[in-house]
Design a protein around this motif. Structure first.
Motif, PDB file in Angstrom:
ATOM      1  N   LYS A   9      43.341  54.939  53.513  1.00  0.00           N
ATOM      2  CA  LYS A   9      43.434  54.212  54.664  1.00  0.00           C
ATOM      3  C   LYS A   9      44.787  53.744  54.796  1.00  0.00           C
ATOM      4  CE  LYS A   9      41.457  52.109  58.812  1.00  0.00           C
ATOM      5  NZ  LYS A   9      40.106  52.007  59.434  1.00  0.00           N
ATOM      6  N   ALA A  10      44.844  52.323  53.770  1.00  0.00           N
ATOM      7  CA  ALA A  10      45.674  51.402  54.277  1.00  0.00           C
ATOM      8  C   ALA A  10      47.003  52.359  53.821  1.00  0.00           C
ATOM      9  CB  ALA A  10      46.223  50.526  53.451  1.00  0.00           C
ATOM     10  N   TYR A  11      47.262  53.412  52.532  1.00  0.00           N
ATOM     11  CA  TYR A  11      48.946  53.917  52.430  1.00  0.00           C
ATOM     12  C   TYR A  11      49.191  54.753  53.905  1.00  0.00           C
ATOM     13  CZ  TYR A  11      51.584  56.655  49.867  1.00  0.00           C
ATOM     14  OH  TYR A  11      52.691  57.765  49.768  1.00  0.00           O
ATOM     15  N   PHE A  12      48.068  55.307  54.211  1.00  0.00           N
ATOM     16  CA  PHE A  12      48.192  56.370  55.366  1.00  0.00           C
ATOM     17  C   PHE A  12      48.842  55.428  56.629  1.00  0.00           C
ATOM     18  CE2 PHE A  12      45.843  60.541  53.638  1.00  0.00           C
ATOM     19  CZ  PHE A  12      46.744  61.055  53.032  1.00  0.00           C
ATOM     20  N   GLU A  13      48.020  54.588  56.803  1.00  0.00           N
ATOM     21  CA  GLU A  13      48.367  53.846  58.203  1.00  0.00           C
ATOM     22  C   GLU A  13      50.071  53.048  57.526  1.00  0.00           C
ATOM     23  OE1 GLU A  13      46.817  53.059  60.550  1.00  0.00           O
ATOM     24  OE2 GLU A  13      45.328  54.055  60.437  1.00  0.00           O
ATOM     25  N   GLN A  14      50.488  52.873  56.648  1.00  0.00           N
ATOM     26  CA  GLN A  14      51.834  52.519  56.331  1.00  0.00           C
ATOM     27  C   GLN A  14      52.624  52.897  56.421  1.00  0.00           C
ATOM     28  OE1 GLN A  14      51.490  51.432  51.808  1.00  0.00           O
ATOM     29  NE2 GLN A  14      54.505  50.480  52.844  1.00  0.00           N
ATOM     30  N   ASP A  48      37.745  55.472  56.748  1.00  0.00           N
ATOM     31  CA  ASP A  48      37.391  54.046  56.103  1.00  0.00           C
ATOM     32  C   ASP A  48      36.367  54.334  54.903  1.00  0.00           C
ATOM     33  OD1 ASP A  48      37.798  53.172  58.879  1.00  0.00           O
ATOM     34  OD2 ASP A  48      35.686  54.275  59.809  1.00  0.00           O
ATOM     35  N   ASP A  49      36.036  55.628  54.135  1.00  0.00           N
ATOM     36  CA  ASP A  49      35.392  56.112  53.199  1.00  0.00           C
ATOM     37  C   ASP A  49      36.512  55.370  52.281  1.00  0.00           C
ATOM     38  OD1 ASP A  49      32.920  56.348  54.852  1.00  0.00           O
ATOM     39  OD2 ASP A  49      33.552  58.499  53.775  1.00  0.00           O
ATOM     40  N   TYR A  50      38.113  55.286  52.244  1.00  0.00           N
ATOM     41  CA  TYR A  50      38.363  54.838  51.387  1.00  0.00           C
ATOM     42  C   TYR A  50      39.447  54.491  51.478  1.00  0.00           C
ATOM     43  CZ  TYR A  50      37.126  59.528  48.770  1.00  0.00           C
ATOM     44  OH  TYR A  50      36.319  60.843  48.690  1.00  0.00           O
ATOM     45  N   PRO A  51      39.345  53.253  51.270  1.00  0.00           N
ATOM     46  CA  PRO A  51      40.273  51.685  51.888  1.00  0.00           C
ATOM     47  C   PRO A  51      41.709  52.278  51.721  1.00  0.00           C
ATOM     48  CG  PRO A  51      38.676  50.691  51.019  1.00  0.00           C
ATOM     49  CD  PRO A  51      38.462  52.003  51.087  1.00  0.00           C
ATOM     50  N   VAL A  63      49.471  64.722  44.244  1.00  0.00           N
ATOM     51  CA  VAL A  63      49.481  65.133  45.314  1.00  0.00           C
ATOM     52  C   VAL A  63      48.246  64.485  45.856  1.00  0.00           C
ATOM     53  CG1 VAL A  63      48.911  67.003  45.603  1.00  0.00           C
ATOM     54  CG2 VAL A  63      49.601  66.797  47.755  1.00  0.00           C
ATOM     55  N   VAL A  64      48.596  63.679  47.307  1.00  0.00           N
ATOM     56  CA  VAL A  64      47.590  62.970  47.682  1.00  0.00           C
ATOM     57  C   VAL A  64      46.325  63.817  48.470  1.00  0.00           C
ATOM     58  CG1 VAL A  64      47.156  61.364  49.457  1.00  0.00           C
ATOM     59  CG2 VAL A  64      48.798  61.121  48.038  1.00  0.00           C
ATOM     60  N   ASN A  65      45.490  63.886  48.147  1.00  0.00           N
ATOM     61  CA  ASN A  65      44.682  64.778  48.654  1.00  0.00           C
ATOM     62  C   ASN A  65      43.803  64.634  49.952  1.00  0.00           C
ATOM     63  OD1 ASN A  65      42.385  66.947  49.492  1.00  0.00           O
ATOM     64  ND2 ASN A  65      41.489  66.842  47.336  1.00  0.00           N
ATOM     65  N   PRO A  66      43.875  64.404  51.385  1.00  0.00           N
ATOM     66  CA  PRO A  66      43.146  64.082  52.312  1.00  0.00           C
ATOM     67  C   PRO A  66      42.367  64.585  53.276  1.00  0.00           C
ATOM     68  CG  PRO A  66      44.973  64.917  53.205  1.00  0.00           C
ATOM     69  CD  PRO A  66      44.897  65.226  51.766  1.00  0.00           C
ATOM     70  N   PHE A  67      41.449  65.596  51.991  1.00  0.00           N
ATOM     71  CA  PHE A  67      40.450  66.788  52.345  1.00  0.00           C
ATOM     72  C   PHE A  67      39.548  66.053  51.336  1.00  0.00           C
ATOM     73  CE2 PHE A  67      44.181  68.539  53.611  1.00  0.00           C
ATOM     74  CZ  PHE A  67      43.683  69.394  55.457  1.00  0.00           C
ATOM     75  N   THR A  68      38.317  66.777  52.172  1.00  0.00           N
ATOM     76  CA  THR A  68      36.774  66.871  51.065  1.00  0.00           C
ATOM     77  C   THR A  68      36.787  68.218  50.549  1.00  0.00           C
ATOM     78  OG1 THR A  68      35.399  67.738  52.622  1.00  0.00           O
ATOM     79  CG2 THR A  68      35.636  65.509  52.702  1.00  0.00           C
ATOM     80  N   ASP A  69      35.624  68.014  48.813  1.00  0.00           N
ATOM     81  CA  ASP A  69      36.171  69.588  48.381  1.00  0.00           C
ATOM     82  C   ASP A  69      35.375  70.497  49.169  1.00  0.00           C
ATOM     83  OD1 ASP A  69      36.998  68.513  45.877  1.00  0.00           O
ATOM     84  OD2 ASP A  69      35.107  67.621  45.025  1.00  0.00           O
ATOM     85  N   GLU A  70      34.736  70.307  50.134  1.00  0.00           N
ATOM     86  CA  GLU A  70      33.962  71.232  51.505  1.00  0.00           C
ATOM     87  C   GLU A  70      34.612  71.310  52.137  1.00  0.00           C
ATOM     88  OE1 GLU A  70      32.600  67.747  51.001  1.00  0.00           O
ATOM     89  OE2 GLU A  70      31.257  69.050  49.272  1.00  0.00           O
ATOM     90  N   GLY A  71      35.862  71.366  52.687  1.00  0.00           N
ATOM     91  CA  GLY A  71      37.097  71.672  53.391  1.00  0.00           C
ATOM     92  C   GLY A  71      37.419  70.533  54.546  1.00  0.00           C
ATOM     93  N   LEU A 127      51.109  55.612  43.183  1.00  0.00           N
ATOM     94  CA  LEU A 127      50.837  56.322  44.396  1.00  0.00           C
ATOM     95  C   LEU A 127      49.294  55.346  44.254  1.00  0.00           C
ATOM     96  CD1 LEU A 127      50.755  60.182  44.306  1.00  0.00           C
ATOM     97  CD2 LEU A 127      52.311  58.586  45.658  1.00  0.00           C
ATOM     98  N   ASP A 128      49.514  54.385  45.031  1.00  0.00           N
ATOM     99  CA  ASP A 128      48.147  53.439  45.711  1.00  0.00           C
ATOM    100  C   ASP A 128      46.757  53.873  46.479  1.00  0.00           C
ATOM    101  OD1 ASP A 128      47.135  51.061  45.803  1.00  0.00           O
ATOM    102  OD2 ASP A 128      48.461  50.187  46.731  1.00  0.00           O
ATOM    103  N   VAL A 129      46.344  54.615  46.028  1.00  0.00           N
ATOM    104  CA  VAL A 129      45.688  54.591  46.608  1.00  0.00           C
ATOM    105  C   VAL A 129      44.007  55.349  45.382  1.00  0.00           C
ATOM    106  CG1 VAL A 129      46.471  56.149  48.104  1.00  0.00           C
ATOM    107  CG2 VAL A 129      46.501  57.641  46.634  1.00  0.00           C
ATOM    108  N   GLU A 130      43.069  56.090  45.847  1.00  0.00           N
ATOM    109  CA  GLU A 130      41.541  56.174  45.353  1.00  0.00           C
ATOM    110  C   GLU A 130      42.434  57.213  44.040  1.00  0.00           C
ATOM    111  OE1 GLU A 130      40.654  53.649  48.351  1.00  0.00           O
ATOM    112  OE2 GLU A 130      41.477  55.469  48.106  1.00  0.00           O
TER     113      GLU A 130
END
Length: 574
Positions: free
Chosen positions: A412-417, A406-409, A392-400, A364-367
């Motif tokens: 962002k590129a993976y989701f834009e794809q 923009d904080d995760y290039p 699983v790719v997690n799009p949420f912060t620990d706080e919810g 998975l090409d994400v952070e």
């Protein structure tokens, strides 16, 4: 009183204030080409004959003095055998020199689908003519018998001694919104996610005459699931469940179906015990013997169980042996529910796009901190967690909230794809700015908590201990507890006692499989951990660690202080 109910009005009546939207929806459904769209499932002749025998609609009875309703006649699987029996009864009466009167009130049969209506009408006229009726009379009788319209809306002023058939199995999302709203206005049982067969049953029951009987073959989901509650309550207050025949895995239909069917006979009359039969062989001799026994005309206790108080308000129907019911009631009286005993039941994450959100951790090409190791059903096959490396790719912060892309290039590129596919999901359409979210919010802290993982569909409970390494996928349920030792709880949940609870409240699936869903797991009763003796604790923990099912059963029997009779009840095959 009955449930809030307004008697349906004919879609053809001048008194009907039918909106153009509803009229158009009905027209579209009447012209639909696919049988799946209109819920058309066709029943095999041996099953049809069995059901007619069950309610006593047999040629040796004066059927020309009775009224029969078939609310969705399709291509005539029920209607044509009904007519055959009626004509045979009439012919025998005439041969005895009896006066039989007109046939016009003996049958009412409804069908919405235009092509099915016309083709079956032709067969009805043909069958009447073959019986010796003049062609004009045959056409006139068919006109009186057959109603082209929507059963839930059509004017049907009379009441019936019999209602027999196979109501359409249509999900709500396939019904146009204006028509669905009209159904909801008229029928209180169209509740939650109920399918169309539920209001069909409601209206059919309302149309029963005193001592009338309804016999339907349809999905058995409503007898236990949430959406069936109002219909179960209606049956409880005004009718009696005479017979229930399990038809799961039976070859009852002309095509394979995804529903899990049962035959129910519901009568208008005083409450009586319910006769419950397992799936019968579909040969003529077996079905004839069973129908005779279920009508009470022959003694055959080996063919069915007779149960009291199956129908109790809106509660799920418990269709198991009396000794098992007694045990369930005793455990429910003596012990708290799983969650009241300090445990939490939940379900894993649903993403709405598994092919995008789930993959091998290293691929998975994400952070890295956007990937959460994932437990899936195949990781649990040995009874231990054997992680295959998926995350699983997690799009949420620990706080919810969702992360700022923009904080995760790389994220962002993976989701834009995959943006087009992600935005096409229902969850994304509800909030355009949240187009990259999963259906369920991911709470990473769950990953590191010790928990029990339970796959949904199984023959026996598969309960696996995770020490706190993985996040559950949506086909897994999990149990957490800050009071119970999870190893001891694992032994309890793998025992026959826990299975008995799930088996009692779950709907059965093909092959005898059960659904170990949260709603059924929450039904399981356990003592509070503080009330478990030290010796029993040790035995439960040891049995779980060894994956020794017999030892789990024995320790659970001691935990619940099962008597010898109760142990025998659990051991019986239901």
């Amino acid at each position: 009183m009955f449930l809030t109910h307004q008697e349906p009005i004919s879609m053809h009546s001048p008194a009907t204030a039918m909106s153009s939207e509803i009229t158009e929806a009905i027209r579209i459904l009447s012209q639909s080409e696919g049988s799946d769209e209109r819920g058309a499932i066709f029943t095999r002749r041996p099953v049809v004959d069995f059901m007619l025998d069950l309610v006593g609609y047999t040629p040796d009875q004066p059927l020309h003095q009775r009224a029969m309703l078939e609310p969705s006649f399709g291509r005539g699987d029920f209607l044509l055998p009904i007519i055959e029996r009626l004509l045979k009864s009439r012919a025998d009466a005439l041969a005895r020199g009896e006066s039989v009167g007109p046939l016009s009130a003996c049958i009412r049969a409804v069908e919405l689908h235009g092509e099915s209506f016309e083709s079956t009408r032709g067969l009805v006229v043909e069958k009447l003519a073959e019986a010796g009726l003049p062609q004009d009379d045959a056409v006139s009788i068919a006109h009186d018998w057959l109603i082209h319209g929507d059963f839930l809306l059509a004017a049907i002023p009379q009441q019936f001694d019999f209602v027999v058939g196979n109501p359409p199995y249509v999900r709500q999302e396939l019904i146009p919104a204006p028509l669905l709203n009209e159904y909801r206005r008229r029928f209180a049982t169209l509740y939650d996610r109920a399918d169309l067969y539920v209001p069909f049953i409601e209206r059919s029951l309302i149309l029963l005459a005193d001592n009338g009987q309804l016999c339907f073959i349809c999905s058995d989901r409503w007898i236990k699931n949430k959406y069936g509650g109002p219909l179960r309550d209606l049956v409880s207050r005004h009718f009696q469940l005479r017979s229930h025949i399990d038809m799961v895995d039976a070859d009852a239909f002309h095509s394979e179906v995804s529903a899990y069917p049962a035959i129910n006979v519901i009568a208008k009359g005083e409450p009586k015990p319910t006769r419950v039969a397992p799936r019968p062989a579909l040969d003529e001799a077996t079905l004839s013997e069973l129908s005779t026994a279920l009508r009470g005309e022959a003694s055959a206790p080996h063919l069915f169980a007779e149960l009291d108080n199956v129908v109790q308000g809106s509660a799920p129907w418990i269709l198991i042996a009396a000794a098992r019911i007694e045990l369930i009631r005793r455990l429910e009286a003596d012990f708290p529910t799983l969650e009241d005993a300090g445990c939490k039941v939940g379900i894993g994450v649903a993403t709405g796009a598994d092919k995008i959100f789930i993959g091998k951790f290293d691929e998975l090409d994400v952070e890295d901190d956007r990937k959460v190791p994932l437990a899936m059903g195949r990781d649990l096959g040995t009874g231990h967690v054997e992680w295959r490396g998926y995350s699983v790719v997690n799009p949420f912060t620990d706080e919810g909230p969702l992360v700022n892309l923009d904080d995760y290039p790389r994220l962002k590129a993976y989701f834009e794809q995959h943006r087009a596919a992600l935005e096409a999901r229902h969850v994304a359409k509800k909030s355009a700015s949240a187009w990259y979210r999963t259906i369920d919010r991911i709470t990473p802290s769950l990953t590191w908590k010790p928990k029990l993982l339970i796959p949904d569909i199984r023959g026996d409970a598969q309960v696996v201990f995770d020490e706190g390494r993985l996040y559950p996928h949506h086909n897994l349920y999990f149990v957490l507890s800050q009071t119970w030792d999870l190893r001891a709880l694992q032994a309890v949940l793998r025992s026959k006692v826990a299975r008995l609870f799930v088996e009692t409240y779950s709907t059965k699936m093909r092959g005898g499989y059960l659904r170990f869903q949260a709603q059924y797991l929450r039904r399981i009763r356990v003592p509070k951990w503080d009330d478990v003796p030290a010796e029993v604790r040790e035995r439960l923990i040891a049995a779980a660690k060894r994956l020794d099912i017999a030892a789990c059963d024995e320790a659970a029997a001691e935990l619940y202080s099962l008597t010898e009779r109760e142990r025998e009840a659990i051991a019986e095959k239901n």
